[in-house]
Design a protein around this motif. Structure first.
Motif, PDB file in Angstrom:
ATOM      1  N   GLU A 100      -9.733   5.714 -12.300  1.00 34.74           N
ATOM      2  CA  GLU A 100     -10.745   6.098 -11.305  1.00 34.74           C
ATOM      3  C   GLU A 100     -10.117   6.978 -10.232  1.00 34.74           C
ATOM      4  OE1 GLU A 100     -12.811   2.724  -9.682  1.00 34.74           O
ATOM      5  OE2 GLU A 100     -13.169   1.853 -11.660  1.00 34.74           O
ATOM      6  N   TYR A 101      -8.888   6.633  -9.845  1.00 32.17           N
ATOM      7  CA  TYR A 101      -8.204   7.416  -8.813  1.00 32.17           C
ATOM      8  C   TYR A 101      -7.839   8.811  -9.325  1.00 32.17           C
ATOM      9  CZ  TYR A 101      -4.510   9.216  -5.857  1.00 32.17           C
ATOM     10  OH  TYR A 101      -3.743  10.045  -5.061  1.00 32.17           O
TER      11      TYR A 101
ATOM     12  N   ALA B 150      -6.717  -1.286  -2.521  1.00 30.36           N
ATOM     13  CA  ALA B 150      -7.535  -2.425  -2.101  1.00 30.36           C
ATOM     14  C   ALA B 150      -8.316  -3.009  -3.276  1.00 30.36           C
ATOM     15  CB  ALA B 150      -8.504  -1.991  -0.996  1.00 30.36           C
ATOM     16  N   LYS B 151      -8.845  -2.126  -4.120  1.00 32.05           N
ATOM     17  CA  LYS B 151      -9.634  -2.581  -5.269  1.00 32.05           C
ATOM     18  C   LYS B 151      -8.752  -3.328  -6.277  1.00 32.05           C
ATOM     19  CE  LYS B 151     -13.169  -0.880  -8.466  1.00 32.05           C
ATOM     20  NZ  LYS B 151     -13.957   0.289  -8.931  1.00 32.05           N
TER      21      LYS B 151
ATOM     22  N   SER C 273      -6.149   4.639  -0.882  1.00 32.85           N
ATOM     23  CA  SER C 273      -6.284   3.402  -0.123  1.00 32.85           C
ATOM     24  C   SER C 273      -7.312   2.482  -0.765  1.00 32.85           C
ATOM     25  CB  SER C 273      -6.667   3.724   1.319  1.00 32.85           C
ATOM     26  OG  SER C 273      -6.756   2.544   2.079  1.00 32.85           O
ATOM     27  N   GLU C 274      -8.417   3.074  -1.193  1.00 33.20           N
ATOM     28  CA  GLU C 274      -9.470   2.294  -1.847  1.00 33.20           C
ATOM     29  C   GLU C 274      -8.971   1.742  -3.185  1.00 33.20           C
ATOM     30  OE1 GLU C 274     -14.072   2.783  -3.504  1.00 33.20           O
ATOM     31  OE2 GLU C 274     -13.111   4.456  -2.435  1.00 33.20           O
ATOM     32  N   ALA C 275      -8.180   2.531  -3.898  1.00 39.10           N
ATOM     33  CA  ALA C 275      -7.657   2.090  -5.188  1.00 39.10           C
ATOM     34  C   ALA C 275      -6.737   0.889  -5.024  1.00 39.10           C
ATOM     35  CB  ALA C 275      -6.912   3.234  -5.876  1.00 39.10           C
TER      36      ALA C 275
ATOM     37  N   GLU D 171       0.819  -1.222   0.000  1.00 41.81           N
ATOM     38  CA  GLU D 171       0.000   0.000   0.000  1.00 41.81           C
ATOM     39  C   GLU D 171       0.850   1.269   0.000  1.00 41.81           C
ATOM     40  OE1 GLU D 171      -3.721   2.208   2.292  1.00 41.81           O
ATOM     41  OE2 GLU D 171      -3.223   0.118   2.782  1.00 41.81           O
TER      42      GLU D 171
ATOM     43  N   ILE E 214     -12.205   7.645  -6.506  1.00 37.95           N
ATOM     44  CA  ILE E 214     -11.855   6.867  -5.319  1.00 37.95           C
ATOM     45  C   ILE E 214     -10.543   7.405  -4.749  1.00 37.95           C
ATOM     46  CG2 ILE E 214     -13.038   4.738  -6.013  1.00 37.95           C
ATOM     47  CD1 ILE E 214     -10.389   3.659  -7.042  1.00 37.95           C
TER      48      ILE E 214
ATOM     49  N   THR F 201       0.703   3.777  -3.100  1.00 35.10           N
ATOM     50  CA  THR F 201       0.149   5.119  -2.885  1.00 35.10           C
ATOM     51  C   THR F 201       1.079   6.177  -3.470  1.00 35.10           C
ATOM     52  OG1 THR F 201      -1.052   4.410  -0.908  1.00 35.10           O
ATOM     53  CG2 THR F 201      -0.595   6.775  -1.128  1.00 35.10           C
TER      54      THR F 201
END
Length: 452
Positions: free
Chosen positions: A429-430, A442-443, A438-440, A221, A435, A225
Motif C-alpha cells: 500500500e505504501y 501505525a497500521k 507514518s500511516e504505514a 517509526e 498511504i 520509515t
C-alpha cells in the motif's frame, strides 16, 4: 533410557579398536533418526552415512523420513507417548520451544558442541539456538539470503558492492535504464512467502523488528520509515506487476536486472547446470558467463544498523529427552566430523557448512564443501564456478545470520507475524502511494499487535 556417562568419540575416530570396543554395547543401543530430507537421493546419502557410522562404532541407526510440515505434530505426539526418536534433524523454529517443552535435551547437545569445539562453528548459527546454559541443538547446515548482482557492471561503473542501502541506491542511479536494464527486481506479490522473506531481510538490515524479550514491541517509526523509503526506491526501479522469485530470476538470467534478492539455490542455475532454469543472457543455455559476471552479498546494512545482518535459515540435530544419550551424541558428533562432508553433500548449494573445520584445520569443511558437485542436469563444484572470495562471502553470512525474535525467545510470535502477510500488504500500500510512511507504520503496529 538416558545415560549421562558421556563417551563422546574423538575428533578423528579411525581406529578399529574403538569400533570393536563399542560393538558389545551396540546390540542394545540401536538409535532412531528422524530426518526431513526425505527425497530418495537424499535419504540414500543419509543411509550411507549411518552405515559408515555403524561400521565405526557398531551402533546401528534407523533413518526415518518425516515430512517437514508434519514434524511438529509428530514430535509432540511421540513425546506424549514416550516414543521420541533419539535424534531429530529439525528447523530453527523448533529449537528453543522444544527445549522448553521438554522434547530436547539441551545439555546433551551442548556437550557435543563443546567436544567438537565451539569456535569451529559459525557464531550466528550457534547464537540462534542459544539457551541460558548452552545450546538447544547442534547446528548442522544453513543458508543465507543473498543480494545477487552484476559485479561486471558494478566494476565498470566504479560502484561499491551493494552491501548497504546507500550502495544499492547509488547503483540504481547509475544502472537503471528500463526496459534494457532494471536497477532491481523487488518482491511485490503480497501473497507470496518470497516477499515475506525479502522484507524481513531488508528490515533486519536496518535493525527494525516488531518483537522484543517481552513479546510484541511494534516497529520503531524512524527505522521503519527508512526501510519503507528504501523499499519503495527499489520497487520503483523494478518492472511493473506482481513480482516474486520467478520474475526476479527470469529477468536476471536474461541480463535485464542489475540486482535481485534470492536464495543460494540460484547458484547452480546461474552456471547453466539446470535445464529447467537456464541463463538466457546469451544463446548458450549451459553458459557460465553470467555466473562469472555475478557477485553476491549476504550481510546487508541500513543507515540505522551499520553492522548489518544476514537473513539465515539454519537446520539442527536435536538430541531428544527419550534418547540413549551416549549413542545419540556419538551419532551427531560423527555426522558433524568424519561424516560431515557426506552430510553437506545431500544438497551442497543449500547446505552451507556451519562447522567450518577442526582445531587442526579451521577451514577443512569449507574447503571440502566447495569441492562438492552441485547441479541437476550437469554437475560441477562451486569452487570451479565461483571465485574463492565469493565462496567466503557465501559461507560468511552464517557468522551474522539472524531472524526476528530468535535472540529474544520470540521466534514463534515473529513467525506468526510474518505468516500473517500483513507487513507485505501494508508495504505494498505504501509503495503504491495509497498511504504515507507514518500511516504505514501505525497500521502495521495496530494489526500486528493483535496477533498472539
Amino acid at each position: 533410557m538416558k545415560n549421562r556417562n558421556v563417551r563422546l568419540i574423538p575428533r578423528l575416530l579411525a581406529t578399529a579398536s574403538m569400533g570393536l570396543a563399542l560393538t558389545a554395547a551396540a546390540a542394545s543401543a540401536d538409535i532412531r533418526f528422524w530426518t526431513t530430507e526425505e527425497q530418495p537421493e537424499r535419504l540414500a546419502k543419509q543411509q550411507e552415512m549411518a552405515t559408515a557410522f555403524e561400521a565405526d562404532t557398531g551402533i546401528a541407526v534407523e533413518v526415518i523420513p518425516v515430512t517437514e510440515s508434519d514434524l511438529g505434530t509428530r514430535a509432540t505426539a511421540a513425546f506424549a507417548a514416550g516414543d521420541l526418536p533419539d535424534v531429530i534433524y529439525h528447523t530453527l523454529q523448533y529449537a528453543l520451544p522444544w527445549v522448553e517443552a521438554g522434547i530436547l535435551d539441551a545439555e546433551a547437545a551442548t556437550e557435543v558442541i563443546e567436544a567438537l569445539g565451539t569456535d569451529t562453528f559459525a557464531p550466528g548459527a550457534l547464537d540462534m539456538a542459544k539457551t541460558d546454559g548452552g545450546w538447544a541443538s547442534v547446528p548442522v547446515d544453513g543458508w543465507t539470503q543473498m543480494i545477487v548482482y552484476r559485479k561486471d557492471l558494478f566494476d565498470e561503473s566504479g560502484l561499491e558492492a551493494p552491501t548497504t542501502y546507500a550502495n544499492v541506491l547509488a547503483a540504481i542511479e547509475k544502472l537503471h535504464n528500463p526496459p534494457e536494464m532494471f536497477g532491481f527486481v523487488a518482491a511485490t506479490k503480497v501473497d507470496e512467502n518470497f516477499m515475506s522473506q525479502v522484507l524481513e531481510h531488508v528490515f533486519l538490515a536496518n535493525g527494525a523488528t516488531p518483537v522484543g524479550p517481552d513479546g510484541f514491541t511494534g516497529f520503531d517509526e524512524a527505522k521503519t520509515t527508512e526501510v519503507l523509503e528504501f523499499y519503495k526506491a527499489i520497487a520503483e526501479a523494478s518492472p511493473p506487476g506482481e513480482l516474486y522469485w520467478d520474475q526476479s530470476r527470469t529477468l536476471y538470467f536474461a541480463g535485464d536486472a542489475a540486482m535481485i534478492i534470492w536464495s543460494p539455490f540460484i547458484l547452480d542455475e546461474l552456471a547453466g547446470l539446470r535445464d529447467s532454469a537456464p541463463p538466457t543472457i546469451n544463446d548458450d543455455p549451459t553458459s557460465r558467463d553470467l555466473a562469472a559476471a555475478t557477485g553476491i552479498v549476504t550481510n546487508f546494512a541500513g543507515p540505522s544498523n551499520p553492522d548489518g545482518a544476514a537473513w539465515g535459515d539454519v537446520r539442527y540435530f536435536g538430541i531428544t529427552a527419550d534418547a540413549d544419550i551416549d549413542e545419540a551424541q556419538q551419532f551427531v558428533q560423527f555426522s558433524m566430523d568424519q561424516g560431515y562432508t557426506q552430510t553437506l553433500s545431500i544438497a551442497p548449494e543449500g547446505k552451507f557448512p556451519v562447522r567450518r573445520g577442526t582445531a587442526d584445520n579451521p577451514t577443512a569443511f569449507v574447503d571440502a564443501w566447495s569441492k562438492l558437485d552441485v547441479g541437476v542436469d550437469r554437475k560441477a563444484p562451486l569452487s570451479e564456478l565461483y571465485a574463492a572470495s565469493m565462496i567466503d562471502e557465501i559461507v560468511g553470512g552464517l557468522d551474522v545470520a539472524q531472524r526476528w525474535g530468535v535472540a529474544d525467545g520470540q521466534l514463534a510470535l515473529a513467525s506468526k507475524i510474518i505468516n500473517s502477510q500483513a507487513i507485505n500488504r501494508i508495504v505494498r500500500e505504501y509503495i503504491d502511494g495509497d498511504i504515507g510512511a507514518s500511516e504505514a507504520v501505525a497500521k502495521m503496529n495496530a494489526e500486528l499487535g493483535a496477533i498472539e
